[in-house]
Design an enzyme around this catalytic site. Structure first.
Site, short mmCIF file in Angstrom:
data_model
loop_
_atom_site.label_atom_id
_atom_site.label_comp_id
_atom_site.label_asym_id
_atom_site.label_seq_id
_atom_site.Cartn_x
_atom_site.Cartn_y
_atom_site.Cartn_z
N HIS A 65 0.83 -1.19 0.00
CA HIS A 65 0.00 0.00 0.00
C HIS A 65 0.87 1.24 0.00
O HIS A 65 2.06 1.19 0.32
CB HIS A 65 -0.93 0.01 1.22
CG HIS A 65 -0.21 -0.02 2.53
ND1 HIS A 65 0.24 -1.19 3.10
CD2 HIS A 65 0.16 0.97 3.39
CE1 HIS A 65 0.84 -0.93 4.25
NE2 HIS A 65 0.81 0.37 4.44
N CYS A 197 7.50 9.67 15.89
CA CYS A 197 8.87 10.06 15.57
C CYS A 197 8.85 11.52 15.11
O CYS A 197 7.78 12.08 14.88
CB CYS A 197 9.48 9.15 14.51
SG CYS A 197 8.66 9.24 12.89
#
Length: 706
Positions: A65, A197
């Site tokens: 994907h 992150c």
């Protein structure tokens, strides 16, 4: 999902032998329906996603994907393979392949497709029905939910998406007894997790996938909240309440961390969740057995805002790193957008475009100079936010939302007094500290309601403004000017040595704190309307060095493929595109599987490239773009030679080191079935960091902030 998949998007006799061929075959069906604008672009974007982490799931399922600009609407294609196709799952090839693609701006749609499909895949009756479907129409109807599949008893704990959907509902093993991870009452051990992150693009989701996969293997229910670039869906309070433990894998502060107070908690860097998820799950189970929990926060208690950036007892060095990373992560999009717009303005209108009058006063639709001036002035406006955003979100990392106002005010003052980025760093830290100090004061109950809206912004902004204008602003401005003058005076050997140092830093942790120091240092120099020649040389050296690791791994897998696993060779193909785009995620699988060979080799190549770029006098006005901004580079031919030299050195050294007698991860993986060498495979040696930071590097792998 009614429009996302139709019969024409189903191939029940998928003959592809590799995942690249499978993706291309399914993507071609999307093209035939007019939903894809560029087949090669879509295939490349899927390959780039695969390079970050394989998308194979246990049970014979592959879910390649991506988000891409080459598709017009969210689309799902399905293929069934009789022979099976390797998508990197530990239990073997996939016979059911789902290709999912969504437009770049359709983050919610992309995630909705994934979660909806994941819920259906937990039903063994659904997958069994797909394996026996006779016609494409029947398969499409099954996936859309138009034709219900026969229910089947789950053979394992519910998948994360299912847990999130059902809240605290109990799930038992199909055999009726407690599995290896079950509690005494017969239900599986439950974990909620948060991953984040600095850029929220690659590692946030890589960590989530690793935790979910490890949870499935251990029979543990894991529900992950990804605080990424697409925003985040808050965990259901009922799911948190029912959880037995919490895993926080983050390199920036976790938002609303107090939700998890009172739960056994493991708090680590995001890289730890990628490399050793099973160990983290075992750790949180151990804490639960010992009764170790986070103490609930008490309003006004000392340290509460600090605890939002990590566990109690965490060193201030680690907290400082997290606060600074928080500011940098929010600043990066402004750097990329503003820098590229300014560079395009120069490319179209020449280097005198910075003298053009305001487009509000003079804009001619048919003149290229007017468009160049428009791009330049938009980029300059974006650059004007860099220091305030840096300061504001450093303060946010320290004190949450109350730190935003004094942080932005301090950052704006830093620009006013010409204190630059150094002033922004100082303003952010001061603003966060002032807010923390105010929050420690015992306030009468009658005044607490106006504290966050009136009192804290008023007092903190006044204190920060006084300090920046009167006390420290001028000394910092002098230091900033001294650093700028030093850079402008660099020449000869000094410039070459600086280029080598920056190259080493860019390749040392492939997106971690050291890498970001080098990148921020470079972007700070060009974040002005008329950057100096030295600043543009530094930016060129930094980008060149950052391209080396993925390109070198791609070259190495091409010239000596037998030294690498099949999955690494496939990752090497995607690394060509990622490296050329200045996206160093392409080197992650290689560094994770073989750090002692790949990382030193990358550092040497990066140092050579950085030094040569400085020696050749290459310049760059754009903070990002890779080879796609070569027209904006000064001395482009020599610049490309510098990149090629570093790539060849790194690739050659990796090939030589892998060819030496001794253990080699690639043959070992091949002997074990050539399973995917993901970032979780065999690499505790480079996992030197966790969010407790006592050991150092939180390898948030991200290219130049890609």
């Amino acid at each position: 999902m009614s429009d996302m998949i139709v019969a024409d998007l189903v191939d029940l006799d998928l003959s592809a032998e590799t995942k690249e061929a499978a993706v291309r075959a399914l993507a071609a069906r999307m093209v035939s329906l007019g939903r894809v604008t560029d087949l090669e672009g879509l295939v490349s974007d899927v390959a780039a996603r695969e390079a970050q982490l394989p998308t194979g799931l246990e049970g014979g399922i592959g879910i390649p994907h991506c988000r891409t600009e080459h598709i017009t609407e969210p689309t799902l294609a399905f293929g069934r393979s009789a022979a099976g196709i390797d998508f990197g799952a530990a239990d073997g090839p996939a016979d059911l392949v789902f290709l999912i693609a969504a437009p770049t701006g359709a983050d919610d749609a992309h995630l909705t497709i994934l979660s909806s499909l994941a819920r259906q895949l937990t039903n063994t009756g659904f997958t069994a029905a797909l394996r026996t479907a006779d016609t494409p129409e029947q398969a499409a109807a099954l996936i859309r939910g138009d034709e219900p599949a026969r229910a089947a008893a789950p053979a394992r704990a519910a998948a994360p998406a299912e847990v999130a959907d059902t809240g605290a509902a109990d799930t038992e093993d199909a055999a009726g007894g407690a599995g290896p991870a079950d509690d005494a009452d017969g239900r599986p051990f439950r974990v909620v997790a948060v991953t984040s992150c600095p850029t929220g693009i690659a590692h946030t989701y890589m960590a989530a996938e690793s935790l979910e996969n490890a949870g499935r293997e251990a029979g543990v229910e894991v529900v992950v909240e990804t605080q990424g670039s697409a925003g985040f869906v808050r965990l259901d309070p009922a799911v948190i309440a029912a959880a037995d433990g919490v895993i926080l894998a983050h390199d920036v502060p976790v938002r609303d961390k107090d939700r998890f107070a009172g739960k056994p908690t493991v708090d680590v860097g995001v890289k730890a969740a990628i490399n050793r998820p099973a160990e983290l799950i075992a750790d949180v189970r151990g804490k639960a057995e010992r009764g170790e929990v986070i103490v609930a926060a008490v309003p006004g208690a000392s340290g509460t805002p600090v605890e939002r950036a990590g566990e109690p007892g965490e060193g201030y060095g680690t907290k400082l790193r997290k606060w600074l990373m928080s500011g940098v992560s929010y600043m990066v999009p402004f750097v990329a957008a503003g820098g590229l717009l300014i560079a395009l303005g120069f490319a179209i209108g020449g280097y005198k475009i910075n003298k053009a009058p305001s487009v509000m006063d003079h804009f001619v639709w048919t003149q290229s100079d007017s468009w160049a001036a428009l791009l330049f002035q938009i980029g300059g406006t974006a650059f004007g936010f860099l220091v305030p955003v840096l300061a504001g979100y450093i303060a946010y990392g320290m004190a949450d939302r109350p730190g935003l106002v004094p942080g932005f005010v301090g950052g704006s003052i830093a620009l006013t007094v010409n204190a630059g980025f150094l002033g922004g760093l100082a303003a952010g830290l001061i603003a966060g500290g002032v807010v923390i100090a105010i929050q420690k004061i015992d306030i009468p109950a009658a005044l607490r309601g106006i504290m966050p809206v009136v009192v804290i912004p008023l007092i903190s902004s006044a204190v920060v403004g006084f300090l920046m204008f009167v006390v420290i602003g001028k000394p910092i401005a002098s230091a900033q000017k001294g650093m700028t003058d030093w850079l402008n005076g660099l020449s000869g050997t000094n410039a070459v040595l600086l280029g080598a140092l920056l190259g080493l830093m860019m390749c040392f942790d492939l997106g971690g704190p050291v890498n970001k120091v080098a990148y921020t240092f470079a972007t700070a120099g060009i974040a002005v309307s008329a950057p100096s020649d030295s600043a543009m040389k530094i930016m060129a050296a930094v980008m060149a060095a950052g391209m080396v690791p993925p390109l070198a791994m791609a070259l190495a897998t091409t010239v000596r493929g037998k030294l690498f696993t099949e999955t690494e060779r496939e990752n090497g193909k995607a690394a060509w595109v990622l490296g050329a785009s200045f996206i160093s995620e392409g080197a992650i699988p290689f560094a994770a599987a073989d750090p002692l060979r790949v990382i030193p080799s990358s550092m040497l190549g990066g140092a050579i490239t950085g030094a040569l770029s400085m020696a050749f006098g290459a310049t760059l006005r754009a903070p990002h773009g890779g080879i796609f901004v070569v027209p904006l580079i000064g001395n482009p031919f020599l610049y490309l030679i510098a990149v090629a030299a570093g790539v060849c050195v790194t690739a050659a050294l990796v090939v030589v080191l892998k060819g030496l007698p001794g253990p080699n991860p690639a043959p070992a993986a091949a002997a074990a079935g050539d399973t995917a060498p993901t970032a979780a495979d065999g690499e505790k040696e480079t996992d030197r960091a966790d969010a407790n930071g006592t050991e150092d590097l939180d390898d948030t792998k991200q290219s130049a902030t890609a």
